[in-house]
Scaffold this motif. Sequence first.
Motif, PDB file in Angstrom:
ATOM      1  N   VAL A 480       0.836  -1.469   0.127  1.00  0.00           N
ATOM      2  CA  VAL A 480      -0.118   0.067   0.059  1.00  0.00           C
ATOM      3  C   VAL A 480       0.965   1.268  -0.028  1.00  0.00           C
ATOM      4  N   CYS A 482       1.017   5.221   0.751  1.00  0.00           N
ATOM      5  CA  CYS A 482       0.413   6.210   1.490  1.00  0.00           C
ATOM      6  C   CYS A 482       1.070   7.705   1.190  1.00  0.00           C
ATOM      7  N   LEU A 484       1.223  11.404   1.661  1.00  0.00           N
ATOM      8  CA  LEU A 484       0.509  11.858   3.070  1.00  0.00           C
ATOM      9  C   LEU A 484       0.130  13.170   2.609  1.00  0.00           C
ATOM     10  N   ASP A 512      -3.359   4.644  -1.608  1.00  0.00           N
ATOM     11  CA  ASP A 512      -4.298   5.124  -0.843  1.00  0.00           C
ATOM     12  C   ASP A 512      -4.364   6.777  -1.072  1.00  0.00           C
ATOM     13  N   ASP A 513      -5.408   7.118  -2.243  1.00  0.00           N
ATOM     14  CA  ASP A 513      -5.220   8.444  -2.795  1.00  0.00           C
ATOM     15  C   ASP A 513      -6.451   9.247  -1.866  1.00  0.00           C
ATOM     16  N   ALA A 518      -2.620  11.073   8.033  1.00  0.00           N
ATOM     17  CA  ALA A 518      -1.521   9.887   8.091  1.00  0.00           C
ATOM     18  C   ALA A 518      -2.099   8.918   9.149  1.00  0.00           C
ATOM     19  N   LYS A 521      -4.707   6.689   7.517  1.00  0.00           N
ATOM     20  CA  LYS A 521      -4.478   5.734   6.465  1.00  0.00           C
ATOM     21  C   LYS A 521      -3.481   4.710   7.210  1.00  0.00           C
ATOM     22  N   PHE A 522      -2.672   5.027   8.054  1.00  0.00           N
ATOM     23  CA  PHE A 522      -2.007   3.810   8.835  1.00  0.00           C
ATOM     24  C   PHE A 522      -2.750   3.085   9.315  1.00  0.00           C
ATOM     25  N   ALA A 525      -4.160   0.619   6.966  1.00  0.00           N
ATOM     26  CA  ALA A 525      -3.333  -0.255   6.354  1.00  0.00           C
ATOM     27  C   ALA A 525      -2.754  -1.458   7.023  1.00  0.00           C
ATOM     28  N   ARG A 533       4.085  -1.344   3.439  1.00  0.00           N
ATOM     29  CA  ARG A 533       3.715   0.088   3.473  1.00  0.00           C
ATOM     30  C   ARG A 533       4.715   0.966   2.987  1.00  0.00           C
ATOM     31  N   THR A 535       5.384   4.907   2.793  1.00  0.00           N
ATOM     32  CA  THR A 535       5.031   6.135   3.006  1.00  0.00           C
ATOM     33  C   THR A 535       5.697   7.422   2.364  1.00  0.00           C
TER      34      THR A 535
END
Lengths: 579, 579
Positions: A480, A482, A484, A512-513, A518, A521-522, A525, A533, A535
Amino acid sequence: MRLSTMFVPTRKEDPADAEVVSHQLLVRGGFIRMLARGIYDFLPLGWRSVRKIEQIVREEMDRAGAQEVHLPAVQPAELWQESGRWTQYGAELLRFRDRKGAEFCFGPTHEEVVTDMIRGDVKSYKQLPLNVYQIQTKFRDETRPRFGLMRGREFIMKDAYSFDVDEEGALKSYDVMFEAYHRIFKRLGLEYRAVEADTGNIGGSRSHEFQVLAETGEDEIVSCTECGYAANVEKAEIRLDVAEAGKPGGSELATLRTPKARTIEEVSAYLKRPAELIVKTLVYMADETPLIVLTRGDHQVNELKLKAYLNGELGRDVQELRMAGDAEVEALTKAPVGFAGPVGVEGVEIIADLAVEPMVDFIVGANLKDKHHVNVNHGRDFEVGAFADLRQAGAGDICGRCGGTLEAHRGIEVGHVFFLGDKYSKAMNANVLDENGDHRPMQMGCYGIGVTRILAAVIEQNHDDDGIIFPMAVAPYQVVICPLHLKNELVVSEAERIYSELQAAGVEVILDDRDLRAGNKFKDADLIGIPVRLTLGGRGVENGEAEVKVRHQSENEMIPLSEVVDRIKALTRDARGER
Amino acid sequence: MRLSTMFVPTRKEDPADAEVVSHQLLVRGGFIRMLARGIYDFLPLGWRSVRKIEQIVREEMDRAGAQEVHLPAVQPAELWQESGRWTQYGAELLRFRDRKGAEFCFGPTHEEVVTDMIRGDVKSYKQLPLNVYQIQTKFRDETRPRFGLMRGREFIMKDAYSFDVDEEGALKSYDVMFEAYHRIFKRLGLEYRAVEADTGNIGGSRSHEFQVLAETGEDEIVSCTECGYAANVEKAEIRLDVAEAGKPGGSELATLRTPKARTIEEVSAYLKRPAELIVKTLVYMADETPLIVLTRGDHQVNELKLKAYLNGELGRDVQELRMAGDAEVEALTKAPVGFAGPVGVEGVEIIADLAVEPMVDFIVGANLKDKHHVNVNHGRDFEVGAFADLRQAGAGDICGRCGGTLEAHRGIEVGHVFFLGDKYSKAMNANVLDENGDHRPMQMGCYGIGVTRILAAVIEQNHDDDGIIFPMAVAPYQVVICPLHLKNELVVSEAERIYSELQAAGVEVILDDRDLRAGNKFKDADLIGIPVRLTLGGRGVENGEAEVKVRHQSENEMIPLSEVVDRIKALTRDARGER
């Protein structure tokens, strides 16, 4: 895929009915939704993982020479009547009638259907061996469906069936499946044991369960730390500890008051003696004939072993074996339940677990209200008809194969291999001509894998407080990304570049748009358990770096943007089939 | 795979119950076996072809942005009660009770289940659009299952469901699916038409069927040779042929004896006039109100068009439209059935097909036993309330869109796209907040593909007297190698070499290693329809050559052994995804 367009409805709360962690996380992560008790919708992430499990199973079945088929879910009653299971199977078999009134069931398994298919076209040993398998939806109308995918009513199973002309061939087919199963569970990235198992009602005489080790497993298994022998506790062979034997006995029998002390724990506490010095007296009814079974106070009788011993070495033909009711116990011992003992009881057979044999000066119920005998010795105070391995194995027991020490685990049964012999082929006249021109029933094996249950087992074994930790092979996506700061053009363009390059390389990647913080999203995930992941933060990207975090490791690592794609390709290589 | 180890039980005889060629060839070729009426086992070859169809469908659905899910086969009655279909669906819905007595059905389709899944987690227009699909087993308890996989009871379908906040979005989703379906049927190698279709009971207002053209198809469709317009005959719009109009009429009405001449054919034969000069008088009951409908003698009334016209342009609300019974006709016309006509009938509405408008001096029933009127003219002898397009389209009719000419085909419906609107979302309260903060039901579409039916349709369209002629994309294997002399070491070693090299190149290849004559090997290869056959004969191999035969071509070709692998790789390139 872009997460903003995906149907991944994560939730913050555990569902009210979820008792086990896999059920909680599958619902919270947006993998499954309940449609009815024990019946689930698979959402996109859940279904991707199921399909990955299916594909690994399929590849290894193909490699083992099995041929994929697809048999109907709806099965006519006639075939089940031929095998005898239409009446035997009980309420788990979902039965119904079609519009013309003919009886059918929703297949919980396919022995009858596959035997019917094979007998129609296979007439000679020259067409054997054959092994056909399918990956297909089954239904078992469980009384208490629970634990999400662990014990559902509708579920997906891989079931394979082998056909051979003789037992030698059938056992070879069995071994081929046994090896294929090892490859499957290794590729799935699971810690598991192949354990010897009871053959239960399905019949046949050789059987192994594949158990995924997890604290929440419903099955108790033991395995030997030395020879690798592993078995369900119901079946595990254990050996007498020789150090236990040989102590001298012979103290005088005495009768003590033990008011209200009925259980081993109560007697042990009242008399201040350990349970190891007490002999437990259990009364069974073997088809209406009473039978006394003795075990050491801290041991449990294993009824499967007991029945197998009665019908095997003792040559009986016991159909139903059950604990005697209170009235039956009292009729036999002339005392209230809780004070039964072997001394002075007449007209009933007494057998004892091996661990009772070396015991001397032990304690038993006195067949008198509120009384126990102490300093009891078998052979002097009563006779034991036979000593045998009748108890449940446990941690610390001695391995019956090599003398090593057994350790105990809890397991989730995800696979089962069975040698069936001619149980179905005989009942259903599935015969072939052998080399000598004689008709004989084919020798069959059956081999199941709980595909949807594996998804639950993977999670029971691989999770932490934040969510699922998928093994790479089963993860719905491998990576994924991410980004930010969606207003930072450099962050967005680098995220898009890496996203495209990874997709082009065949990596399964989520971007992850979503315009979220953050932390959110985390959290998602971690919850859905994506193994890698990446980032991209504003400052990091301006310094030419991005952060790689592997889900099952606690450390993050900053990596130059130019190396990110290669690093991720390396981390996901196995799952992409590059070896 | 080596044919000697495969489960491919070919048969010489057609099954007794097989009325269509796909059913015959699927059974003879060892692709399927019947388990119960309309319920089939898929054997290894059949299942391979089904999986190829599935995979093409899956890839194109994914490419179109749809997300794969998996919904249960067993569905609770409650959801069908919410939509109203529990009572509407009729006996095709297989219903049953679980062990606790709760009512369920085996899903024939999934509108209710998917709407329930989406409404549970989708609350805002921001989560839309969504399109989810599955490839899954359905059950429809057909009264007369027949034609093998063409009209089975248990079958595999791809069903997709789109969800949008408004109709504009929903129609966009519809168009995306429409284009994806074109890609799917092109990739499958089928000749097909996307035809405008009636929306029937499922509701909604835009609908196309995808029809595979085959003489044995159950559906009648027409398509325009000029503009490409295509439609089910039930729905096809046609235009009046202007050349038909404008002839002068006005002869004097006369009444002729036509003893026992009741049907158009009988009247035409008796009076020696073509059917084109006769007007057919049909009496319908529109919810108990009689209605006379006139068409030209050689035309057929299309009841769907008629009902749509009554409820549409005429603004009625007809629920049930049916042909009047004999007693009703006789009560209205005062004459035996077969002699009804529009002249002198009172108190009943008369409408006529457009093709009747230009007719003059025509023939109608006289409402007298054994009598017909000739030289009848509407406007003079009776009044027509309205002229409309009420007839079934056919070959030679004029395209309603462009004026071109229609041609007729028979088709097998293998796909269907439907705009559903809010039929289900409204009934089931599947609402989202729109941009203005208002709650509104989602706009849905549903999109089906009959996966197992496609296998039958492929064969109906592609076969000859020797068997199936699979398109490369759907063939269970792409190549069969037939070494003819198994005692000739060179033949065997070359066959094995080519077999390994093709497998390594990803070609799906069967090695016919059975010790059979050439004729038997060729017969089986033709029957099961493998696209490319490579034959290695003793003499050919010694000359350094092998024979390549493409199933759909009549010519063979001798090719140097050194070039065989490259030639076969070229022939199979598309199917292997190399483009």
